[in-house]
Design a protein around this motif. Structure first.
Motif, PDB file in Angstrom:
ATOM      1  N   PHE A 166       0.947  -1.168   0.071  1.00 16.63           N
ATOM      2  CA  PHE A 166       0.097   0.128  -0.060  1.00 16.63           C
ATOM      3  C   PHE A 166       0.987   1.375   0.003  1.00 16.63           C
ATOM      4  O   PHE A 166       1.959   1.083   0.602  1.00 16.63           O
ATOM      5  CB  PHE A 166      -0.848   0.199   1.341  1.00 16.63           C
ATOM      6  N   MET A 167       0.476   2.411  -0.604  1.00 15.16           N
ATOM      7  CA  MET A 167       1.183   3.713  -0.690  1.00 15.16           C
ATOM      8  C   MET A 167       1.692   3.910   0.647  1.00 15.16           C
ATOM      9  O   MET A 167       2.636   4.481   1.053  1.00 15.16           O
ATOM     10  CB  MET A 167       0.346   4.625  -1.158  1.00 15.16           C
ATOM     11  N   ASN A 168       0.507   3.835   1.906  1.00 18.65           N
ATOM     12  CA  ASN A 168       0.769   4.242   2.969  1.00 18.65           C
ATOM     13  C   ASN A 168       1.419   3.285   3.898  1.00 18.65           C
ATOM     14  O   ASN A 168       1.221   3.317   5.012  1.00 18.65           O
ATOM     15  CB  ASN A 168      -0.361   4.855   3.738  1.00 18.65           C
ATOM     16  N   GLY A 169       1.649   2.145   3.490  1.00 22.65           N
ATOM     17  CA  GLY A 169       2.443   1.035   4.130  1.00 22.65           C
ATOM     18  C   GLY A 169       3.720   1.431   5.014  1.00 22.65           C
ATOM     19  O   GLY A 169       4.406   2.300   4.946  1.00 22.65           O
TER      20      GLY A 169
ATOM     21  N   ASN B  69      -0.395  -7.209   7.397  1.00 19.06           N
ATOM     22  CA  ASN B  69       0.794  -6.108   7.458  1.00 19.06           C
ATOM     23  C   ASN B  69       0.870  -5.263   6.102  1.00 19.06           C
ATOM     24  O   ASN B  69       0.776  -5.901   4.978  1.00 19.06           O
ATOM     25  CB  ASN B  69       2.260  -6.956   7.430  1.00 19.06           C
ATOM     26  N   LYS B  70       0.915  -4.117   6.125  1.00 19.71           N
ATOM     27  CA  LYS B  70       0.884  -3.140   5.173  1.00 19.71           C
ATOM     28  C   LYS B  70       2.311  -2.538   4.801  1.00 19.71           C
ATOM     29  O   LYS B  70       2.766  -2.101   5.626  1.00 19.71           O
ATOM     30  CB  LYS B  70      -0.326  -2.023   5.175  1.00 19.71           C
ATOM     31  N   ILE B  71       2.723  -3.075   3.582  1.00 15.95           N
ATOM     32  CA  ILE B  71       4.118  -2.704   3.558  1.00 15.95           C
ATOM     33  C   ILE B  71       3.984  -1.690   2.358  1.00 15.95           C
ATOM     34  O   ILE B  71       3.283  -1.470   1.407  1.00 15.95           O
ATOM     35  CB  ILE B  71       5.088  -3.815   3.185  1.00 15.95           C
ATOM     36  N   ALA B  72       5.232  -0.983   2.074  1.00 15.50           N
ATOM     37  CA  ALA B  72       5.705  -0.175   0.930  1.00 15.50           C
ATOM     38  C   ALA B  72       7.053  -0.231   0.499  1.00 15.50           C
ATOM     39  O   ALA B  72       7.930  -0.303   1.204  1.00 15.50           O
ATOM     40  CB  ALA B  72       5.082   1.249   1.250  1.00 15.50           C
TER      41      ALA B  72
ATOM     42  N   ALA C  61      -4.410  -0.395 -11.821  1.00 19.58           N
ATOM     43  CA  ALA C  61      -4.969   0.999 -11.617  1.00 19.58           C
ATOM     44  C   ALA C  61      -5.146   1.368 -10.232  1.00 19.58           C
ATOM     45  O   ALA C  61      -5.075   2.325  -9.521  1.00 19.58           O
ATOM     46  CB  ALA C  61      -6.007   1.192 -12.557  1.00 19.58           C
ATOM     47  N   ASN C  62      -5.831   0.205  -9.500  1.00 24.86           N
ATOM     48  CA  ASN C  62      -6.471   0.567  -8.161  1.00 24.86           C
ATOM     49  C   ASN C  62      -5.909  -0.236  -6.966  1.00 24.86           C
ATOM     50  O   ASN C  62      -6.527   0.137  -5.759  1.00 24.86           O
ATOM     51  CB  ASN C  62      -7.971  -0.212  -8.495  1.00 24.86           C
ATOM     52  N   GLY C  63      -4.923  -0.890  -7.167  1.00 19.91           N
ATOM     53  CA  GLY C  63      -4.350  -1.389  -6.031  1.00 19.91           C
ATOM     54  C   GLY C  63      -5.088  -2.535  -5.569  1.00 19.91           C
ATOM     55  O   GLY C  63      -5.981  -3.301  -6.071  1.00 19.91           O
ATOM     56  N   ILE C  64      -4.714  -2.858  -4.340  1.00 17.63           N
ATOM     57  CA  ILE C  64      -5.359  -3.923  -3.535  1.00 17.63           C
ATOM     58  C   ILE C  64      -7.114  -3.520  -3.248  1.00 17.63           C
ATOM     59  O   ILE C  64      -6.852  -2.797  -2.572  1.00 17.63           O
ATOM     60  CB  ILE C  64      -4.857  -4.551  -2.208  1.00 17.63           C
ATOM     61  N   SER C  65      -7.879  -4.510  -3.554  1.00 18.43           N
ATOM     62  CA  SER C  65      -9.411  -4.144  -3.265  1.00 18.43           C
ATOM     63  C   SER C  65      -9.594  -3.971  -1.688  1.00 18.43           C
ATOM     64  O   SER C  65      -8.901  -4.658  -0.755  1.00 18.43           O
ATOM     65  CB  SER C  65     -10.265  -5.202  -4.007  1.00 18.43           C
TER      66      SER C  65
ATOM     67  N   THR D 250       6.252  11.320  -9.226  1.00 14.34           N
ATOM     68  CA  THR D 250       6.538  10.010 -10.229  1.00 14.34           C
ATOM     69  C   THR D 250       5.395   9.424 -10.067  1.00 14.34           C
ATOM     70  O   THR D 250       4.718   8.990  -9.205  1.00 14.34           O
ATOM     71  CB  THR D 250       7.848   9.457  -9.262  1.00 14.34           C
ATOM     72  N   GLU D 251       4.868   8.465 -11.245  1.00 14.83           N
ATOM     73  CA  GLU D 251       4.004   7.477 -11.170  1.00 14.83           C
ATOM     74  C   GLU D 251       4.460   6.338 -10.042  1.00 14.83           C
ATOM     75  O   GLU D 251       5.569   6.241 -10.099  1.00 14.83           O
ATOM     76  CB  GLU D 251       4.023   6.811 -12.458  1.00 14.83           C
ATOM     77  N   SER D 252       3.336   5.674  -9.824  1.00 12.03           N
ATOM     78  CA  SER D 252       3.704   4.560  -9.021  1.00 12.03           C
ATOM     79  C   SER D 252       4.446   3.429  -9.841  1.00 12.03           C
ATOM     80  O   SER D 252       4.552   3.499 -10.836  1.00 12.03           O
ATOM     81  CB  SER D 252       2.509   3.936  -8.298  1.00 12.03           C
ATOM     82  N   LEU D 253       5.231   2.713  -8.895  1.00  8.75           N
ATOM     83  CA  LEU D 253       6.018   1.619  -9.619  1.00  8.75           C
ATOM     84  C   LEU D 253       4.939   0.604 -10.293  1.00  8.75           C
ATOM     85  O   LEU D 253       3.704   0.503  -9.645  1.00  8.75           O
ATOM     86  CB  LEU D 253       6.629   0.668  -8.436  1.00  8.75           C
TER      87      LEU D 253
END
Lengths: 242, 242
Positions: free
Chosen positions: B173-176, B209-212, B196-200, B221-224
């Motif tokens: 997650f972006m905020n992980g 565990n949320k990681i980044a 486009a939407n990441g994990i639902s 920058t665009e996400s990876l």
């Protein structure tokens, strides 16, 4: 409208030699054109079939017909916006951080992905061998997703750069030392080689450190794709100094 | 030769629903067909326009004309070899190592690259949501470079698998939390989300565990790309236990 000489110019920019001669390149698609307009890139002209878009952008944008767009676009199904920009002069390479060097990368998607990775990992300087695919190739531009505006890309002789750079030079080789065990320095050069042949012999001889990403699966596995390997190595470089 | 009913069958296999109904799929190109023949995959029939190749392969290969090949190939410029194989029954998922779970990956190139990465990093089990692109799609097969024979791929409901898996579940997650600071366990689940939407949302709630992966460049920058992010995370998982 778009005049005849412009049609000729824009179509010629599909060829690398014309891009180099004119110092111009073409991007298609609203999103990328907007990113380039918002950057330091200098615009020659934007063309759009969308009147609202034209009104938003102003003077620099010409309203054109669908027929005119199809005459200047290289796409089968053109997007409504096409921009022509000047190729920027590369800046002097900053030797105070890591520099990525590409030795003969041929696939436009790979180069585009690597430019995007440099942007993500804050690598400001990318040096490409003259044999590396042109970064203003439309397929590269499509894969960079706008990152091309934030990475300083220079095409020049790799071996003379490496001989004079006075930094540790890390190259990836099948038989290199496992990268996890290396204390990677705060600055250095990372060399990535050709998709089929890896790093060329004369460049191999200049590398000061040979590294490898270990393989955990069966040894029948194909080698890692060069863009994938670059992502892992840039992560290794940055994680150590995080 | 290739008989009329075979032409009909092979052409139908370009569609996912027919592949599922027939439990068969098509691969094109000598290299990949050979890799599949050398694996545990069960072959239905190989077709080739190359007499030497036919003689090497034997009974299972039928010699066909260029015209016949063009009737069964999905390529504009067909390679000389086309193979039809049975879709293997997925094996029971081994919970003694990391499992990769894909939540709605749509791009065939991304899935193909992720399968190849699982193979490189020795991840034996890949679980895909029913909405994830079919791994026997020709574009996926092309991107896997034969790795599909070495990874056990299962399509099933992701949320019920995760609820019952009894392992730590890592989602990106972006905020992980920065992945570098995590002590990753010897086994677990890595969930990767839609392009486009990441994990639902419903899967997010099950992640333990949320990681980044931290971003080092400018935040514009665009996400990876999801395949690139997978390569970095699998490297993180393996490097800790190297």
């Amino acid at each position: 409208m778009v005049v005849k000489s412009q049609i000729k110019l824009i179509r010629s920019l599909q060829q690398k030699k014309c891009r180099i001669a004119q110092k111009m390149f073409v991007v298609e698609g609203k999103k990328t054109v907007n990113e380039l307009l918002a950057s330091k890139m200098v615009v020659y002209k934007v063309f759009s079939t969308d009147e609202n878009y034209k009104n938003n952008i102003g003077e620099v944008c010409d309203l054109i017909s669908d027929k005119e767009l199809s005459q200047i676009s290289s796409l089968k199904n053109p997007s409504s916006v096409l921009g022509v920009f000047y190729i920027p002069e590369p800046l002097k390479i900053d030797m105070e951080d890591w520099v990525v060097v590409l030795d003969d990368i041929r696939d436009p998607g790979n180069l585009g992905t690597i430019i995007r990775l440099c942007d993500w990992f804050g690598i400001k300087n990318l040096l490409c061998s003259a044999t590396t695919v042109d970064c203003y190739n439309p397929k590269v531009l499509q894969a960079t997703m706008g990152s091309i505006t934030r990475v300083n890309i220079t095409y020049k002789d790799v071996s003379s750069f490496l001989r004079e750079c006075n930094m540790p030079i890390y190259g990836t080789f099948m038989n290199g030392e496992v990268v996890y065990n290396q204390a990677l320095p705060k600055k250095g050069v990372l060399v990535m080689g050709n998709e089929a042949n890896g790093i060329s012999k004369n460049i191999e001889n200049i590398c000061t450190n040979k590294i490898a990403i270990p393989q955990f699966g069966k040894s029948t596995t194909e080698s890692l794709n060069v863009a994938t390997a670059t992502s892992i190595l840039l992560n290794e470089i940055r994680r150590g100094n995080f």
